[in-house]
Design an enzyme around this catalytic site. Structure first.
Site, mmCIF file in Angstrom:
data_model
loop_
_atom_site.group_PDB
_atom_site.id
_atom_site.type_symbol
_atom_site.label_atom_id
_atom_site.label_comp_id
_atom_site.label_asym_id
_atom_site.label_seq_id
_atom_site.Cartn_x
_atom_site.Cartn_y
_atom_site.Cartn_z
ATOM 1 N N ASP A 194 -6.967 -1.417 -4.673
ATOM 2 C CA ASP A 194 -8.064 -1.108 -3.743
ATOM 3 C C ASP A 194 -9.056 -0.120 -4.363
ATOM 4 O OD1 ASP A 194 -6.775 -2.703 -1.843
ATOM 5 O OD2 ASP A 194 -5.793 -0.987 -0.889
ATOM 6 N N ASP A 240 0.855 -1.181 0.000
ATOM 7 C CA ASP A 240 0.000 0.000 0.000
ATOM 8 C C ASP A 240 0.894 1.234 0.000
ATOM 9 O OD1 ASP A 240 -2.436 -1.354 0.017
ATOM 10 O OD2 ASP A 240 -2.574 -1.382 2.196
#
Length: 149
Positions: free
Chosen positions: A124, A110
């Site tokens: 995402d 991330d």
């Protein structure tokens, strides 16, 4: 078209993740707009917001099931609306992007950090956008059916 969208999402997601991993140190944060938006390299052992941490096999199985369902309904999906095909492509591309990370290391890379929200990635975004588009398309069709009946 859903396959093309999914492949494009997967490629972009993996390229950007590779760039982050190869140029940053874990935990490093680079301000883009100081205090508002940073590129922050973190590894997520769970799902959204770190939920269900360290459930690698669960997430792998769920993502594989989504891919298998997409493959099973691919022909039928071609007959659906543009929104339905686009949403499915985004959802599957994002699922496969995060699946690749989980298979490789058990952790998802991330890096998008808006400081008021947990750090996330391109996959995402695609998953959330795809799910939202699918829900909107189903809702819109339901309302059209109600109006027509």
């Amino acid at each position: 078209m859903p396959l093309g969208i999914g492949i494009l999402v997967f490629i972009i997601d993996q390229l950007v993740k590779h760039l982050v991993v190869s140029t940053m140190h874990l935990g490093q944060s680079l301000p883009v707009i100081k205090g508002i938006f940073h590129i922050t390299y973190v590894l997520n052992p769970g799902a959204a917001f770190g939920m269900l941490e360290h459930q690698r096999w669960f997430f792998i199985l769920v993502a594989l099931a989504a891919v298998l369902l997409g493959a099973a309904f691919y022909k039928k999906l071609q007959q659906e609306s543009f929104l339905m095909r686009s949403g499915a492509g985004l959802l599957l591309g994002g699922a496969v992007g995060n699946l690749a990370d989980r298979i490789q290391s058990g952790l998802v890379v991330d890096f998008l950090d808006f400081r008021i929200w947990p750090v996330f990635n391109i996959a995402d975004i695609a998953i959330c956008a795809g799910a939202g588009i699918l829900i909107f398309d189903i809702w819109q069709r339901r309302n059209e059916d109600d109006i027509c009946s």
